[in-house]
Design a protein around this motif. Structure first.
Motif, PDB file in Angstrom:
ATOM      1  N   GLN A 177       0.825  -1.212   0.000  1.00 54.00           N
ATOM      2  CA  GLN A 177       0.000   0.000   0.000  1.00 54.00           C
ATOM      3  C   GLN A 177       0.860   1.265   0.000  1.00 54.00           C
ATOM      4  N   PHE A 178       1.953   1.240   0.776  1.00 55.33           N
ATOM      5  CA  PHE A 178       2.856   2.392   0.762  1.00 55.33           C
ATOM      6  C   PHE A 178       3.511   2.539  -0.600  1.00 55.33           C
ATOM      7  N   PHE A 179       3.915   1.414  -1.195  1.00 53.48           N
ATOM      8  CA  PHE A 179       4.568   1.451  -2.494  1.00 53.48           C
ATOM      9  C   PHE A 179       3.624   2.009  -3.566  1.00 53.48           C
ATOM     10  N   ASP A 180       2.349   1.654  -3.464  1.00 51.40           N
ATOM     11  CA  ASP A 180       1.341   2.109  -4.431  1.00 51.40           C
ATOM     12  C   ASP A 180       0.787   3.494  -4.097  1.00 51.40           C
ATOM     13  N   HIS A 181       1.231   4.085  -2.969  1.00 48.13           N
ATOM     14  CA  HIS A 181       0.773   5.407  -2.516  1.00 48.13           C
ATOM     15  C   HIS A 181      -0.734   5.438  -2.268  1.00 48.13           C
ATOM     16  N   THR A 182      -1.275   4.331  -1.730  1.00 47.70           N
ATOM     17  CA  THR A 182      -2.709   4.300  -1.430  1.00 47.70           C
ATOM     18  C   THR A 182      -2.991   4.541   0.053  1.00 47.70           C
ATOM     19  N   ILE A 183      -1.950   4.693   0.864  1.00 49.77           N
ATOM     20  CA  ILE A 183      -2.121   5.035   2.275  1.00 49.77           C
ATOM     21  C   ILE A 183      -2.492   6.516   2.371  1.00 49.77           C
ATOM     22  N   THR A 184      -3.488   6.837   3.193  1.00 47.07           N
ATOM     23  CA  THR A 184      -3.865   8.233   3.427  1.00 47.07           C
ATOM     24  C   THR A 184      -3.027   8.778   4.576  1.00 47.07           C
ATOM     25  N   ARG A 185      -2.289   9.854   4.318  1.00 47.28           N
ATOM     26  CA  ARG A 185      -1.465  10.459   5.362  1.00 47.28           C
ATOM     27  C   ARG A 185      -1.661  11.963   5.360  1.00 47.28           C
ATOM     28  N   ARG A 186      -1.997  12.510   6.528  1.00 46.43           N
ATOM     29  CA  ARG A 186      -2.149  13.964   6.649  1.00 46.43           C
ATOM     30  C   ARG A 186      -1.225  14.467   7.751  1.00 46.43           C
ATOM     31  N   TYR A 187      -0.615  15.600   7.514  1.00 47.20           N
ATOM     32  CA  TYR A 187       0.285  16.237   8.464  1.00 47.20           C
ATOM     33  C   TYR A 187      -0.212  17.643   8.778  1.00 47.20           C
ATOM     34  N   ILE A 188       0.108  18.109   9.974  1.00 49.40           N
ATOM     35  CA  ILE A 188      -0.117  19.504  10.340  1.00 49.40           C
ATOM     36  C   ILE A 188       1.248  20.175  10.399  1.00 49.40           C
ATOM     37  N   ALA A 189       1.360  21.354   9.789  1.00 49.00           N
ATOM     38  CA  ALA A 189       2.632  22.067   9.757  1.00 49.00           C
ATOM     39  C   ALA A 189       2.406  23.561   9.941  1.00 49.00           C
ATOM     40  N   LEU A 190       3.396  24.219  10.520  1.00 45.06           N
ATOM     41  CA  LEU A 190       3.390  25.675  10.641  1.00 45.06           C
ATOM     42  C   LEU A 190       4.504  26.190   9.740  1.00 45.06           C
ATOM     43  N   ALA A 191       4.134  26.974   8.723  1.00 41.12           N
ATOM     44  CA  ALA A 191       5.100  27.432   7.733  1.00 41.12           C
ATOM     45  C   ALA A 191       5.297  28.940   7.820  1.00 41.12           C
ATOM     46  N   TRP A 192       6.505  29.370   7.536  1.00 41.51           N
ATOM     47  CA  TRP A 192       6.793  30.799   7.482  1.00 41.51           C
ATOM     48  C   TRP A 192       6.050  31.444   6.315  1.00 41.51           C
ATOM     49  N   GLY A 193       5.562  32.671   6.534  1.00 40.96           N
ATOM     50  CA  GLY A 193       4.922  33.428   5.470  1.00 40.96           C
ATOM     51  C   GLY A 193       3.414  33.340   5.499  1.00 40.96           C
ATOM     52  N   ASP A 194       2.784  34.199   4.722  1.00 41.08           N
ATOM     53  CA  ASP A 194       1.327  34.284   4.678  1.00 41.08           C
ATOM     54  C   ASP A 194       0.815  33.553   3.444  1.00 41.08           C
ATOM     55  N   LEU A 195       0.460  32.301   3.624  1.00 44.55           N
ATOM     56  CA  LEU A 195      -0.121  31.518   2.531  1.00 44.55           C
ATOM     57  C   LEU A 195      -1.603  31.853   2.441  1.00 44.55           C
ATOM     58  N   VAL A 196      -2.004  32.397   1.313  1.00 45.47           N
ATOM     59  CA  VAL A 196      -3.370  32.905   1.178  1.00 45.47           C
ATOM     60  C   VAL A 196      -4.346  31.814   0.767  1.00 45.47           C
ATOM     61  N   GLU A 197      -3.899  30.888  -0.082  1.00 41.84           N
ATOM     62  CA  GLU A 197      -4.825  29.869  -0.574  1.00 41.84           C
ATOM     63  C   GLU A 197      -4.174  28.487  -0.598  1.00 41.84           C
ATOM     64  N   ASP A 198      -5.013  27.473  -0.775  1.00 38.12           N
ATOM     65  CA  ASP A 198      -4.541  26.091  -0.840  1.00 38.12           C
ATOM     66  C   ASP A 198      -3.702  25.885  -2.105  1.00 38.12           C
ATOM     67  N   GLY A 199      -2.894  24.824  -2.106  1.00 41.44           N
ATOM     68  CA  GLY A 199      -2.057  24.586  -3.277  1.00 41.44           C
ATOM     69  C   GLY A 199      -1.486  23.191  -3.337  1.00 41.44           C
ATOM     70  N   TYR A 239       2.412  36.356   9.703  1.00 38.97           N
ATOM     71  CA  TYR A 239       3.834  36.037   9.541  1.00 38.97           C
ATOM     72  C   TYR A 239       4.067  34.542   9.316  1.00 38.97           C
ATOM     73  N   VAL A 240       3.176  33.724   9.831  1.00 37.66           N
ATOM     74  CA  VAL A 240       3.237  32.272   9.644  1.00 37.66           C
ATOM     75  C   VAL A 240       1.831  31.756   9.338  1.00 37.66           C
ATOM     76  N   THR A 241       1.758  30.552   8.774  1.00 38.24           N
ATOM     77  CA  THR A 241       0.464  29.974   8.398  1.00 38.24           C
ATOM     78  C   THR A 241       0.405  28.520   8.842  1.00 38.24           C
ATOM     79  N   LEU A 242      -0.698  28.141   9.474  1.00 39.42           N
ATOM     80  CA  LEU A 242      -0.932  26.744   9.850  1.00 39.42           C
ATOM     81  C   LEU A 242      -1.573  26.037   8.666  1.00 39.42           C
ATOM     82  N   ILE A 243      -0.957  24.951   8.224  1.00 36.35           N
ATOM     83  CA  ILE A 243      -1.469  24.232   7.060  1.00 36.35           C
ATOM     84  C   ILE A 243      -1.619  22.743   7.363  1.00 36.35           C
ATOM     85  N   GLU A 244      -2.468  22.104   6.567  1.00 35.96           N
ATOM     86  CA  GLU A 244      -2.579  20.645   6.578  1.00 35.96           C
ATOM     87  C   GLU A 244      -2.011  20.143   5.262  1.00 35.96           C
ATOM     88  N   CYS A 245      -1.121  19.171   5.337  1.00 37.93           N
ATOM     89  CA  CYS A 245      -0.485  18.611   4.134  1.00 37.93           C
ATOM     90  C   CYS A 245      -0.943  17.179   3.925  1.00 37.93           C
TER      91      CYS A 245
END
Length: 345
Positions: A177-199, A239-245
């Protein structure tokens, strides 16, 4: 051992080797499990059969059964774990935060600061040392010596969920499943800068030409492996943005390298330049605030929040989510208070 395989602080590095074998023209008909036993070092027939059952063995790009007889010029692909380490793993009585356990799988909530498996100068105190102590019979797939039960890993200073296979059949099924990239994985991250929209960030991740300990993102496929990260804005602090990856692929330092690539390295990620003030004012009050934040969370702001996968036995999709650790919650609270205080002035 190659430099790549000895790199221990890998962000979900692929732990499965992709063998491609072309059957000789003069090969007589032979069951594929017997054939592979002679081709793959230290692979027992039982382990090969588990890999076949998990769909990890393909002939001419199609899954087959153990009874399949190889034919001349067949193209055989095998997905297994990386080559072995020489180091013996010693059991250590280290507490584990177990989120879920049954006969097949184990989900551990790894704290920041804990190395996943022995390597470099970390030969004790690792998650694997703890696993070997608590679960004496964890399996090792061919080439996975020194990493019992592991089907993926996360960085030393990344907190969050890690999935362990408790028997060979489960390991093979999860590895596929990992090899086929079928595992669902979500991360929470705090990134520098003002991210206005999803990407979405994509590119070929490979070792930096300047520093082999870090990863760069390239346009040239010859320089790395294809990688895709989707990110969603959760909370903006200016100055920073909380995102989900959400990961489509799981490359070395993927999120950390991707965010640095688009000019938004993770907050306090020293390896990728996030341990400096990259956005904000020059006032000493602000500098002191950032220093206080770095003290609260002295690591990169990255947490492996969730895991979703198909269970090896029930074949049902199951999903797990963990809470943000105290240091991450503490930094977010400081930012919320800081922005609130500045808005009221």
């Amino acid at each position: 051992m190659s430099e790549e395989l000895s790199f221990t602080e890998a962000e979900e590095q692929d732990l499965y080797e992709h063998f491609r074998l072309v059957v000789d023209k003069g090969q007589s008909l032979l069951r594929i499990d017997k054939f592979l036993m002679h081709k793959i070092e230290n692979a027992s027939r039982n382990r090969i059969q588990n890999a076949i059952e998990a769909g990890s063995v393909l002939v001419n790009e199609k899954p087959i059964k153990s009874s399949y007889k190889v034919k001349p010029m067949d193209l055989i692909s095998v997905v297994l774990a990386h080559p072995p380490r020489d180091t013996e793993v010693y059991p250590e009585n280290i507490p584990l935060d177990i989120m879920y356990e049954d006969d097949d799988v184990l989900i551990v909530n790894k704290p920041a600061g804990m190395v996943v498996h022995p390597g470099y100068n970390n030969y004790s105190g690792t998650l694997v040392n703890a696993l070997v102590y608590h679960f004496q019979q964890l399996p090792q797939l061919p080439g996975n010596d020194g990493r019992p039960g592991l089907v993926h890993r996360i960085d030393k200073d990344t907190s969050g969920l890690l999935l362990i296979g408790k028997n060979e059949r489960s390991m093979a099924y999860l590895a596929k499943q990992f090899f086929d990239h079928t595992i669902t994985r979500r991360y929470i991250a705090l990134a520098w800068g003002d991210l206005v929209e999803d990407g979405t960030i994509s590119g070929y991740i490979g070792r930096s030409m300047r520093d082999r300990k870090i990863m760069d993102v390239y346009d040239d496929e010859s320089k790395g492996k294809w990688s895709v990260t989707h990110y969603k804005v959760l909370e903006r602090f200016g100055y920073v943005t909380l995102i989900e990856c959400q990961l489509e692929t799981g490359r070395t330092h993927q999120i950390r390298a991707h965010m640095q690539h688009i000019g938004h390295p993770l907050f306090n990620d020293a390896t990728y330049g996030g341990d400096k003030i990259l956005k904000g004012t020059v006032f000493s009050k602000y500098r002191q605030f950032i220093d206080n934040c770095f003290e609260v969370m002295p690591r990169q702001s990255l947490h492996a929040l969730s895991l979703g996968f198909v269970h090896p036995s029930t074949k049902e999709y199951i999903y797990f989510e963990s809470q943000l650790p105290a240091d991450f919650q503490g930094v977010l609270e400081k930012w919320r208070n800081y922005i609130k205080a500045n808005q009221s002035e």
